[in-house]
Scaffold this active site. Structure first.
Site, short mmCIF file in Angstrom:
data_model
loop_
_atom_site.label_atom_id
_atom_site.label_comp_id
_atom_site.label_asym_id
_atom_site.label_seq_id
_atom_site.Cartn_x
_atom_site.Cartn_y
_atom_site.Cartn_z
N THR A 169 0.54 -1.13 -0.14
CA THR A 169 0.11 0.03 0.22
C THR A 169 0.84 1.17 0.02
O THR A 169 0.37 2.40 0.08
CB THR A 169 -0.97 -0.06 1.16
OG1 THR A 169 -0.13 -0.29 2.37
CG2 THR A 169 -1.92 -1.19 1.01
N SER A 180 1.34 6.87 12.44
CA SER A 180 0.31 6.22 11.36
C SER A 180 0.64 6.73 9.97
O SER A 180 0.86 7.91 9.88
CB SER A 180 -0.97 6.55 11.91
OG SER A 180 -2.17 6.14 10.79
N LYS A 181 0.92 5.84 8.98
CA LYS A 181 1.08 6.08 7.74
C LYS A 181 -0.56 7.01 7.23
O LYS A 181 -0.15 7.99 6.42
CB LYS A 181 1.08 4.93 6.83
CG LYS A 181 1.24 5.19 5.43
CD LYS A 181 1.83 4.04 4.64
CE LYS A 181 0.93 2.70 4.78
NZ LYS A 181 1.06 1.50 4.05
N ARG A 182 -1.48 6.72 7.79
CA ARG A 182 -2.57 7.36 7.33
C ARG A 182 -2.51 8.84 7.72
O ARG A 182 -3.25 9.71 7.12
CB ARG A 182 -3.96 6.83 8.14
CG ARG A 182 -5.12 7.25 8.00
CD ARG A 182 -6.28 6.43 8.60
NE ARG A 182 -6.25 5.07 8.50
CZ ARG A 182 -6.99 4.30 9.09
NH1 ARG A 182 -7.92 4.55 10.09
NH2 ARG A 182 -6.88 2.88 8.76
#
Length: 477
Positions: free
Chosen positions: A12, A248-250
């Protein structure tokens, strides 16, 4: 039994620090026990797939010094190592699980599922299709009615296991829902695919985040239904951005590639993240990959989350940089010189001699050297230094003396130092005062990497004298 661990990321995008730590711990554990480390790509969530992400994963592991024994590009005989290529395998085992009673076909439409709630108002499947007769199931399958395959959870008792970090974990079976194992498009859910793959690939130890700590009991019931041996589990607490928020990558938190671009060395990043959740027995903090492998053990893994402290990683990175030779540092620093205002204007070897022991991360370099191209009028108050006992009058004397003694010498570091030392003695001012005033006069900055002599050598004779003359005019106003 040979130890076999795996890292199973979704493709991702870039490698998040938390994912890299999971890979690192799995790798260290395998190497510590002379085992194998596998890479498996879990790409069954096609909506989140990012083109080129598999190459990114490979490149990241390679740069981090994590070598793979088996994976998509290194077959060890139990592939494919990409889940989307294993669809037929999952279908076969899902149907076998139905025959064993560990799963069942579910034909319920979305409209019915949306109406289901338990006594607490929580959506929960009611085992409706488990009660279908063999004839009803056969008829629906023959008619092409869409279906999923659900896990058949026991309604009594408990499912438990012993985690290597957290000890015994137990969950009442009555709290476990009959989750979908195989979706209507024939693709498996994470719950099912990772169990089948871990078994077929001979994985003995599973490292993953604590978000799976309470769901692992339902995965274990799949192992039990097949009669397979369960792996051992090591669940890892999260890495936190601060006391409240996880990295968090988000939310755009930095990934491995970001830190490389900022000028961190890969070995420093790996060293630091190894310490985010694990502590060696001694007080050592700077550890090579070989030392990490030799020292890594589950007894050092923490149950508590760790807060990511970039300042600590900067400190570690500086230690690694200072161990390099000046020539090695120059090679690493060159791309950052080329991004700065001094690109192509100065000897990079001399710049490296000046900066080597002063740089913490390589991206600091442009800001540290831009003063070489930014000389302009400055505040004379800079010369007012209580500790050095200097002021504009002392500075004028020092700069006049510097101009006098530097005009007719060879401009090497040794010759410049000797001339300024001798001149300070003749003027009756301290050597430190002379060097302090000359540094200010040729840089116009309160702080610089390196002292007067080093910077003068870097600027060269013509530019150094030009700046001294400029500063003298400023001091004589």
């Amino acid at each position: 039994m040979k130890v076999r661990t795996r890292f199973a990321p979704s493709p991702t995008g870039f490698m998040h620090i938390g994912n890299l730590r999971t890979a690192l711990y799995a790798y260290l554990f395998a190497r510590r026990h002379n085992g194998d480390f596998l890479l498996r790509i879990e790409d069954t969530d096609t909506e989140r797939y990012v083109e080129g992400a598999i190459d990114t994963i490979y490149n990241t592991l390679s740069k981090a010094g994590i070598d793979i024994d088996e994976g998509p590009f290194k077959d060890g005989g139990v592939g494919p190592y990409i889940q989307s290529l294993r669809k037929d395998i999952y279908m076969r085992y899902a149907e076998e699980l139905v025959q064993r009673g560990g799963a069942y076909y579910c034909f319920c439409a979305k409209e019915r599922l949306d109406t289901l709630c338990d006594a607490n108002g929580i959506k929960r499947y009611d085992k409706h299709c488990l009660r279908l007769s063999k004839e009803e199931i056969a008829a629906k399958l023959a008619s092409g009615v869409p279906y999923v395959i659900r896990q058949n959870m026991p309604t009594e008792g408990e499912s438990s296991y012993v985690d290597m970090v957290f000890g015994k974990i137990s969950v009442p079976c009555s709290e476990l829902e009959d989750n979908v194992l195989l979706k209507s498009d024939g693709m498996p859910t994470y719950n099912f695919a990772n169990v089948v793959d871990d078994h077929l690939m001979g994985i003995t130890h599973v490292m993953r985040g604590t978000e799976y700590l309470s769901s692992t009991p339902k995965y274990n019931l799949i192992y039990d239904s097949f009669g397979w041996q369960r792996p051992q589990y090591m669940h890892l607490p999260p890495i936190m951005k601060d006391a409240q928020r996880k990295l968090s990558k988000r939310y755009g938190d930095a990934n491995f590639e970001d830190f490389l671009n900022k000028g961190y060395l890969p070995e420093a990043i790996v060293n630091y993240i190894a310490l985010l959740g694990w502590s060696p027995k001694g007080n050592e903090e700077k550890l090579s990959m070989a030392e990490l492998i030799d020292m890594f053990g589950v007894e050092g893994v923490s149950k508590s989350s760790s807060i990511f402290d970039e300042q600590k990683m900067r400190w570690l990175n500086a230690l690694y940089l200072r161990e390099k030779t000046t020539e090695e540092f120059c090679i690493l620093a060159t791309p950052f010189y080329q991004r700065s205002k001094v690109a192509g204007k100065y000897d990079y070897a001399l710049l490296s001699k000046l900066l080597h022991q002063r740089v913490e991360i390589l991206s600091d370099i442009p800001g540290m050297v831009d003063f070489l191209e930014e000389f302009e009028a400055y505040e004379l108050a800079l010369y007012e230094h209580k500790k050095m006992k200097t002021d504009a009058l002392v500075a004028r004397t020092a700069v006049q003396g510097a101009l006098r003694c530097l005009k007719d010498i060879e401009f090497t570091e040794e010759q410049v130092m000797a001339a300024l030392t001798a001149e300070s003695e003749g003027l009756g001012i301290k050597k430190g005062q002379m060097l302090f005033c000359v540094r200010l006069a040729i840089t116009g900055k309160a702080s610089t990497p390196g002292g007067a002599v080093e910077i003068a050598e870097l600027l060269g004779k013509e530019e150094s004298l030009r700046r001294l003359e400029f500063s003298l005019r400023l001091l004589e106003k």
